[in-house]
Design an enzyme around this catalytic site. Structure first.
Site, PDB file in Angstrom:
ATOM      1  CE1 TYR A 173      36.101  38.795  38.861  1.00 53.62           C
ATOM      2  CE2 TYR A 173      33.853  38.330  38.153  1.00 53.62           C
ATOM      3  CZ  TYR A 173      34.755  38.610  39.156  1.00 53.62           C
ATOM      4  OH  TYR A 173      34.326  38.712  40.453  1.00 53.62           O
ATOM      5  CE  LYS A 177      36.907  36.336  41.168  1.00 55.91           C
ATOM      6  NZ  LYS A 177      37.757  36.358  42.391  1.00 55.91           N
TER       7      LYS A 177
END
Length: 306
Positions: A173, A177
């Site tokens: 993640y 991002k």
């Protein structure tokens, strides 16, 4: 409905708009007069198939209060789904003004336990799911600009504090991002000539993805300010997605509750230049002196102090 109607006449696409932040953004844009394409694949928190159509529910919610909205349930991390998403806006409303990238899910694991599929799937939905709709929207706006109809187009991407600082147990993640921030900066530079502004937000709010993290941050007693409500993030997204944000592009904003922070990325810090190749033996002192004169990085989320 809002009195300002800041987005009157604009057509806005929001991905991952069936719940949480995306739903809040879709409702906020509609309240400001926008016609909204509500995209959501309807999967669970881990990205696997779920029941029902949250996109239909949010679109109906907007129409029930007098707004205009249409649902789209395609997979925007595929070329076909992304093209269909942009096509839905153009076919339904005849134009496209704003794209908000928000879709995503989690597969949290420590790196030594992180399966390749969990890496690929999270990178796919977050990073590829931002790139492909952006690509198709940008192609439309470029064609408009070349035809002499330069738009006041806006793209708002969704990064995270995990992408800016890192987050223990979220290597996939965090990487995705961080990639979204890089994509935002490149898109802002490349698309400016076509009338497109591109910015990113790093929000903190209570959603399906963060409900365990923010479980203790419930609404204040007696109906006070709920700092973790996703609706707190949406005003900034709406402003960035409106014509009022003219001149603001290539920026990253952290937002939580009533706080908005302009994030300042990598900048050159202390430097040593010998004017020739360094010897390895020299670097212990040189690098340590450089580090001593630099700012201490903010800690990675979830990191323990040794």
């Amino acid at each position: 409905m809002s009195a300002s109607r800041m987005c009157e006449g604009r057509v806005v696409v929001v991905t991952g708009a069936g719940r949480g932040l995306g739903r809040a953004h879709a409702l906020a844009f509609a309240a400001e007069g926008a016609r909204v394409v509500v995209n959501d694949l309807g999967v669970g928190l881990d990205g696997r198939p779920g029941a029902g159509s949250p996109a239909d529910r949010v679109a109906a919610e907007i129409r029930a209060v007098g707004g205009e909205a249409v649902a789209h349930a395609g997979d925007i991390a595929t070329t076909e789904g992304a093209a269909s998403l942009i096509g839905t806006a153009l076919e339904t409303y005849g134009r496209l003004d704003t794209l908000v990238g928000n879709a995503g899910f989690l597969r949290d694991r420590m790196l030594v336990n992180l399966d390749e599929d969990d890496w690929d799937d999270v990178l796919r939905v977050h990073l590829k799911g931002h790139f492909l709709p952006l690509k198709h929207a940008a192609a439309h706006w470029r064609a408009e600009a070349k035809a002499g109809r330069t738009p006041e187009a806006r793209i708002v991407a969704t990064s995270s504090g995990a992408g800016l600082l890192g987050s223990v147990g979220q290597g996939n993640y965090s990487a995705a991002k961080a990639g979204i921030v890089g994509l935002t900066l490149v898109a802002a530079a490349e698309l400016a000539r076509y009338g497109v502004q591109v910015n990113a937000i790093a929000p903190a709010a209570r959603t399906r993805m963060t409900e365990r993290t923010f479980a203790a941050a419930m609404a204040a007693p007696g109906g006070g300010f709920d700092a973790m409500a996703p609706e707190n993030v949406s005003p900034l997204v709406v402003w960035l997605g409106s014509a009022a944000s003219a001149g603001v592009t290539g920026r990253v904003f952290e937002t939580e509750g009533g706080r908005i922070t302009v994030m300042e990325g990598w900048r050159p810090g202390p430097t040593a230049d010998k004017g020739a190749r360094w010897h390895v033996a020299e670097l212990d002192q040189v690098v340590r002196e450089l580090l001593a004169g630099s700012r201490t990085p903010a800690p990675v989320y979830g990191a323990t102090t040794l």
